[in-house]
Design a protein around this motif. Structure first.
Motif, short mmCIF file in Angstrom:
data_model
loop_
_atom_site.label_atom_id
_atom_site.label_comp_id
_atom_site.label_asym_id
_atom_site.label_seq_id
_atom_site.Cartn_x
_atom_site.Cartn_y
_atom_site.Cartn_z
N VAL A 38 33.66 -14.51 -6.95
CA VAL A 38 33.82 -13.94 -8.28
C VAL A 38 33.61 -15.03 -9.32
O VAL A 38 34.17 -16.12 -9.20
N THR A 39 32.80 -14.73 -10.33
CA THR A 39 32.65 -15.63 -11.47
C THR A 39 33.08 -14.87 -12.72
O THR A 39 32.56 -13.80 -13.01
N ILE A 40 34.06 -15.42 -13.41
CA ILE A 40 34.59 -14.83 -14.63
C ILE A 40 34.04 -15.65 -15.80
O ILE A 40 34.25 -16.86 -15.86
N HIS A 41 33.32 -14.99 -16.69
CA HIS A 41 32.69 -15.63 -17.84
C HIS A 41 33.47 -15.27 -19.11
O HIS A 41 33.58 -14.09 -19.44
N ASN A 42 33.98 -16.26 -19.81
CA ASN A 42 34.66 -16.02 -21.08
C ASN A 42 33.66 -16.30 -22.21
O ASN A 42 33.43 -17.44 -22.59
N HIS A 43 33.06 -15.22 -22.73
CA HIS A 43 32.08 -15.35 -23.80
C HIS A 43 32.72 -15.28 -25.19
O HIS A 43 32.01 -15.22 -26.19
N SER A 44 34.04 -15.29 -25.24
CA SER A 44 34.74 -15.19 -26.52
C SER A 44 34.99 -16.57 -27.11
O SER A 44 34.69 -17.60 -26.50
N THR A 45 35.58 -16.58 -28.28
CA THR A 45 35.98 -17.83 -28.93
C THR A 45 37.46 -18.11 -28.71
O THR A 45 38.03 -18.99 -29.33
#
Length: 133
Positions: free
Chosen positions: A40-47
């Motif tokens: 699993v790869t969790i990407h945090n694209h937020s600020t």
């Protein structure tokens, strides 16, 4: 007109990719034991920074049997994921048949506001080789 990232709900700015692999070396077809690892790869694209607090998996086997798995964090961790960062881990599932589907959600918290939110994990297929797709 583009939407500012602050206008997009945080749960929609965190994306989850899953790569399942059939583990023939750990499986025993004679014993109806089919082992799958999944990365699993969790990407945090937020600020915003977030922390993954809990997981909920729903595993539906080819036989129709459904298993619910809930617990704190993932692989013994409750990782912090900063803005623009990713977190990757590998775990596994053991089925009693050659096919199944997993889906679920992570419970996270925005570390600044302490607001909890859910990140959906889209269904993904577990299938040993030579299964109809």
């Amino acid at each position: 007109m583009t939407q500012a990232s602050s206008d997009i709900p945080l749960e929609r700015q965190v994306l989850v990719d899953v790569e399942p692999v059939f583990r023939v070396d750990e499986s025993s077809l004679e014993e109806s034991r089919y082992v799958f690892s999944y990365t699993v790869t969790i990407h945090n694209h937020s600020t915003r920074s977030l922390q993954l607090l809990a997981r909920h998996w729903r595993i539906t086997q080819g036989s129709g049997k459904v298993q619910e798995v809930r617990g704190k964090g993932v692989v013994g961790q409750q990782p912090m994921i900063g803005p623009g960062q990713t977190f990757r881990y590998t775990s596994r599932a053991i089925l009693d048949g050659p096919v199944g589907v997993m889906e679920g959600a992570y419970t996270c918290v925005d570390t600044a506001s302490q607001r909890p939110f859910e990140v959906a994990i889209a269904p993904f297929r577990l299938a040993s080789p030579n299964q109809v797709h």
